[in-house]
Design an enzyme around this catalytic site. Structure first.
Site, PDB file in Angstrom:
ATOM      1  N   CYS A 104     -27.409  -9.749 -16.234  1.00 19.56           N
ATOM      2  CA  CYS A 104     -26.859  -9.463 -17.554  1.00 19.56           C
ATOM      3  C   CYS A 104     -27.849  -9.899 -18.646  1.00 19.56           C
ATOM      4  O   CYS A 104     -28.323 -11.036 -18.656  1.00 19.56           O
ATOM      5  CB  CYS A 104     -25.523 -10.171 -17.738  1.00 19.56           C
ATOM      6  SG  CYS A 104     -24.868 -10.036 -19.424  1.00 19.56           S
ATOM      7  N   CYS A 121     -22.730  -7.447 -18.775  1.00 19.46           N
ATOM      8  CA  CYS A 121     -21.475  -7.554 -18.023  1.00 19.46           C
ATOM      9  C   CYS A 121     -20.456  -6.568 -18.582  1.00 19.46           C
ATOM     10  O   CYS A 121     -20.288  -6.465 -19.794  1.00 19.46           O
ATOM     11  CB  CYS A 121     -20.868  -8.952 -18.167  1.00 19.46           C
ATOM     12  SG  CYS A 121     -21.879 -10.259 -17.479  1.00 19.46           S
ATOM     13  N   GLY A 177       0.794  -1.224   0.000  1.00 27.20           N
ATOM     14  CA  GLY A 177       0.000   0.000   0.000  1.00 27.20           C
ATOM     15  C   GLY A 177       0.824   1.272   0.000  1.00 27.20           C
ATOM     16  O   GLY A 177       0.293   2.360  -0.198  1.00 27.20           O
ATOM     17  N   CYS A 222     -18.461 -12.595 -19.795  1.00 27.92           N
ATOM     18  CA  CYS A 222     -19.781 -12.721 -20.398  1.00 27.92           C
ATOM     19  C   CYS A 222     -19.748 -13.744 -21.540  1.00 27.92           C
ATOM     20  O   CYS A 222     -20.596 -14.638 -21.629  1.00 27.92           O
ATOM     21  CB  CYS A 222     -20.237 -11.357 -20.904  1.00 27.92           C
ATOM     22  SG  CYS A 222     -22.008 -11.257 -21.225  1.00 27.92           S
ATOM     23  N   CYS A 225     -25.830 -12.840 -20.787  1.00 27.27           N
ATOM     24  CA  CYS A 225     -25.456 -14.142 -20.225  1.00 27.27           C
ATOM     25  C   CYS A 225     -26.238 -14.493 -18.970  1.00 27.27           C
ATOM     26  O   CYS A 225     -26.084 -15.573 -18.414  1.00 27.27           O
ATOM     27  CB  CYS A 225     -23.963 -14.202 -19.949  1.00 27.27           C
ATOM     28  SG  CYS A 225     -23.507 -13.328 -18.428  1.00 27.27           S
TER      29      CYS A 225
HETATM   30 ZN   LIG Z   1     -22.897 -11.198 -19.136  1.00 27.92          ZN
END
Ligand SMILES: [Zn+2]
Ligand SMILES: Nc1ncnc2c1ncn2[C@@H]1O[C@H](COP(=O)(O)OP(=O)(O)OP(=O)(O)O)[C@@H](O)[C@H]1O
Ligand SMILES: Nc1ncnc2c1ncn2[C@@H]1O[C@H](COP(=O)(O)OP(=O)(O)OP(=O)(O)O)[C@@H](O)[C@H]1O
Ligand SMILES: [Mg+2]
Ligand SMILES: [Mg+2]
Lengths: 309, 233, 268
Positions: free
Chosen positions: A247, A272, A38, A278, A250
């Site tokens: 989505c 997506c 970090g 996807c 998909c």
């Molecule tokens: Zn998708």
């Protein structure tokens, strides 16, 4: 590599474009960044054949860690096929002769602009983030000398002031990307402009996560299996984004969705943002509402393309 | 009888640097003792140094030499030697001072001006305010003025608020600089009564009273400041 | 004199801040020189003097915003006792400044975050010491705005939409919210019109007394110190030329410069 083997990259350039000395220097910064999770390590960046904003920081990190046998994936907001992603991929095929892929699972190195792939990463993979502004405190404290001390002494109250301002104005923490995190319980870090949806993926991830800021010449890192906690308040806990929709292509209901406008009459769909994820799901037979519609499919692609930058 | 104030060898000159270093000798080698329940009236013509002595007893003026010892919580404190914070303590607990004019604090209402010294030594607010109300009533300040800051009050009203403020606590030592100067006969009598009551409680009082009637009513003895003037003066 | 009373052993008090021979030079130029004094808990000290006499310099060194050329500033760190603030580590010093100390700047821009709401400004010090409950921060914000007489409905407005006097009050709230033991103020009423000044002073006076805060206040205004300060230091050309109880110094000034200062204002 044996000397007789023919170079697979354009020999007008040194392997991976950067000269060896520069790469060594950047690798040293990366090692330090991994040792202090970090913490923003300054590095002496080289000018790249790209304007800032096209991911010069990420490219320099990738160029320093990539080997000839590695397979590279490049995404831009989740998509493999935007101008930015395509040109970075082409750049490395040319100057390093590496294989490229769109499959998250197959990649050794994934350079990303503003997303973490949906598919879980594994040990041995390296995720390289392109970072426009590495300093999470900058918008509140413009003085570099001061922010450096704040990191040095872990004085991070100011970051909560920003979250406080959000709640005061919107009733909830409205920050949806570049959502600040504490790494390994010590350093406050900006995860680059990924959506806060991706924040939980950084936590305990088996892959190495490297962040490169070209303009600011900073590198920082999250080593594998590191604690990464999103900041919040006791009475306003961190919450990633969620959608009512799944989505359209998909049918996934656990991925980060982009809204795509279909026509002038307010028609739209959610798809997506991770195009490979996807496609992979569709290849496995998953279908969303419009998943069978080739027009919708083409639409989704062009919409992504137009959004680069 | 217990001595409450003991002044010895006190000398005070003013040096006016803005006026070519002019020296004004006021008094030299002055001594004074004041006992519990006694009222001493400082006496002398205008400019003789009455107010200067009184202010020195409150550590408002800094004498050049000598000692001013006052009884404070069972101990002696020499005001000419004390640290500033000790003086603040002494003023808070042991020595009250009623100046000739009220120093107005912006926005602080009369009732609060009067109650404040009592609150400062830890008296509960309602008790302090009750005492303040009693005193303001006795001193004939109309109730409608209590919630107003005294900036707009008449000279006599301001002076009575000032007196109430001085009497709201039972200071063991009280210094009064012409407390009745701008008061009518009725109010003058109220102040005389307050002083007599304080004496009866054992308060040691040093005051300047121009009004002969008042002086006769309250003073046990006169103290001539001129007796300590330098011959040069 | 009565024999029952012993002489003068007034109980010792524990100093909050002890300043010893403090000197700050800017190259060959004197900022302030050889300044020594002690502040006790709850005491209000005024510093007056002409322009360029070293008031801000002294205040900035005292509040660790600038290192001294020589001399020491010791502060009572409760558990650790008196410690020279310049031997503290930087994070220790910064922590002190965010919690136990407050600094009210003459220009509110130096003391406020202008692009953060009033509530965020008040809450910052609390968040810095670990407050993580929005509802409580909100309550503290409203509470403190009321204390400094700011309209609580403006809690979400940014200070740049506030008047000078309002900004100054917000700055005070922002500092006092952690209940510091010592507050430094450089001309807290500077640049405000007289009626606003009076109100601010009265407010400060009340808060300082109510919370028992010690304060060191730089001002050129003798009325301000008369009202607020228990003690007064008069500075000239980097030196403290006279010091003592405020009313003593103002009513019976001894140093020529103090006499000039006092005589040049009408009535204070
Ligand atoms: Zn998708
Ligand atoms: N603060 C001061 N600075 C300079 N000189 C002063 C100051 N106070 C008093 N004096 C001077 O000291 C002398 C005594 O004054 P003081 O006020 O004590 O007289 P007084 O006896 O109270 O007179 P009066 O009856 O007129 O009030 C006068 O010459 C006066 O000018
Ligand atoms: N950073 C600096 N560098 C050089 N000289 C300085 C610096 N700061 C202040 N000085 C000088 O030090 C002296 C004291 O300045 P300082 O700011 O302490 O005065 P001040 O009493 O606060 O005056 P003012 O009432 O005008 O604010 C002045 O002569 C000033 O010019
Ligand atoms: Mg007189
Ligand atoms: Mg200044």
């Amino acid at each position: 590599m044996s000397a007789v083997q023919e170079a697979r990259w354009d020999e007008a350039y040194n392997f991976a474009y950067l000269d060896e000395q520069t790469k060594r220097m950047i690798r040293r910064s990366i090692l330090k960044a991994i040792a202090v999770p970090g913490y923003q390590v300054p590095f002496g960046g080289r000018e790249m054949p790209l304007a800032y904003g096209w991911g010069t920081g990420g490219i320099q990190v990738t160029a320093s860690v990539i080997g000839p046998d590695d397979t590279l994936k490049v995404i831009d907001q989740g998509a493999d096929d935007t101008t930015n992603a395509v040109s970075i991929r082409r750049f490395f095929s040319r100057v390093a002769g590496v294989e490229t892929t769109e499959a998250t699972e197959e990649a050794d190195i994934i350079q990303t602009r503003h997303r973490i792939p949906e598919a879980p990463l594994r040990e041995g993979q390296v995720l390289v983030y392109q970072v426009p502004q590495p300093e999470p405190l900058r918008s509140l404290e413009p003085r570099e000398t001061e922010t450096r001390k704040m990191h040095g002494y872990a004085e991070y109250g100011l970051m909560h002031v920003r979250l406080y301002e959000d709640i005061a104005r919107y009733g909830h923490i409205a920050t949806t990307y570049s959502y600040p995190v504490m790494v390994n319980g010590r350093y406050l870090m900006s995860p680059s402009p990924i959506p806060k949806f991706d924040n939980p993926k950084m936590q305990g991830n088996p892959a190495i996560q490297l962040f490169g800021a070209g303009r600011e010449k900073r590198i920082y890192a999250i080593p594998p299996y590191t604690s990464v906690k999103s900041l919040d308040f006791d009475d306003h806990p961190f919450e990633p984004q969620t959608w009512d929709e799944s989505c359209a292509l998909c049918g996934a209901d656990n991925s980060y969705l982009d809204e795509v406008v279909l026509d002038d009459h307010g028609g739209k769909m959610f798809v997506c943002s991770d195009t490979h994820f996807c496609e992979d799901r569709r290849a496995k037979g998953h279908r969303g509402e419009l998943g069978a519609d080739p027009a919708a499919l083409a639409f989704a692609r062009t919409a992504d393309e137009g959004e680069a930058q | 009888m217990t001595t409450m104030i003991s002044v010895s060898g006190l000398t005070k000159d003013f040096v006016l640097h803005t006026q070519g270093g002019t020296v004004i000798p006021v008094f030299a080698d002055l001594s004074l003792e004041v006992a519990e329940g006694e009222c001493v009236c400082l006496h002398g013509p205008s400019g003789s140094g009455k107010s200067t002595l009184l202010r020195s007893l409150y550590a408002n003026y800094k004498p050049g030499s000598g000692h001013i010892r006052v009884a404070h919580r069972g101990e002696w404190v020499d005001l000419t030697q004390a640290e500033p914070w000790q003086v603040v303590e002494v003023r808070r607990h042991s020595v009250g001072y009623v100046s000739q004019f009220l120093r107005v604090i912006p926005r602080v209402p009369a009732l609060e001006v009067v109650a404040e010294p009592a609150k400062l030594v830890g008296m509960p607010a309602d008790e302090a305010e009750a005492r303040a109300r009693t005193l303001l009533t006795r001193l004939n300040i109309p109730e409608r003025l209590w919630s107003i800051a005294p900036a707009t009050f008449s000279g006599g009203e301001q002076q009575r608020v000032n007196i109430a403020r001085g009497f709201v606590r039972d200071y063991p030592i009280l210094l009064l600089d012409e407390p009745t100067a701008s008061l009518d006969a009725a109010n003058r009598q109220v102040v005389v009564d307050l002083i007599l009551e304080a004496k009866a409680r054992g308060v040691a009082i040093v005051g300047i009273f121009h009004d002969a009637e008042v002086r006769e009513a309250v003073a046990d003895r006169l103290f001539e400041v001129t007796a300590f003037q330098k011959s040069a003066a | 004199m009565s024999a029952v009373m012993a002489m003068n052993p007034v109980a010792e008090r524990r100093p909050l801040l002890k300043v010893n021979k403090l000197t700050k030079h800017y190259g060959d130029h004197i900022g302030c020189e050889d300044v020594s004094f002690t502040v006790y808990p709850g005491e209000v000290i005024g510093i007056v003097g002409e322009s360029g006499s070293g008031k801000s310099t002294l205040l900035n060194v005292l509040s660790a915003q600038m290192p001294p050329t020589s001399g020491a500033v010791e502060y009572d760190l409760s558990a650790k006792g008196l410690r020279d603030i310049f031997t503290l580590s930087e994070p220790e010093r910064r922590k002190l400044m965010r919690t136990d100390w407050g600094v009210v700047h003459q220009n509110p821009r130096d003391g406020l975050r202008m692009n953060v709401s009033a509530g965020g400004n008040v809450g910052e010090r609390l968040m810095a010491i670990g407050a993580r409950h929005y509802g409580e921060l909100r309550r503290e914000g409203l509470d403190w705005m009321a204390k400094v007489e700011l309209d609580t409905s403006r809690i979400d407005d940014k200070p740049k939409t506030f008047s000078g006097g309002m900004q100054q009050r917000l700055q005070i709230a922002r500092n006092l919210v952690t209940r510091p033991r010592l507050v430094f103020m450089d001309e807290p009423t500077g640049g405000l019109d007289v009626s606003v000044q009076a109100r601010l002073l009265d407010l400060l006076r009340g808060l300082v007394r109510e919370l028992g805060i010690a304060a060191i206040i730089v001002t050129h205004d003798l009325a301000v110190v008369r009202l607020l300060a228990d003690r007064l230091m008069v500075m000239r050309r980097g030196h403290v030329v006279e010091a003592g109880l405020t009313d003593q110094v103002l009513d019976d000034p001894h140093h020529p410069y103090t006499q000039l200062l006092v005589s040049s204002v009408l009535q204070v």
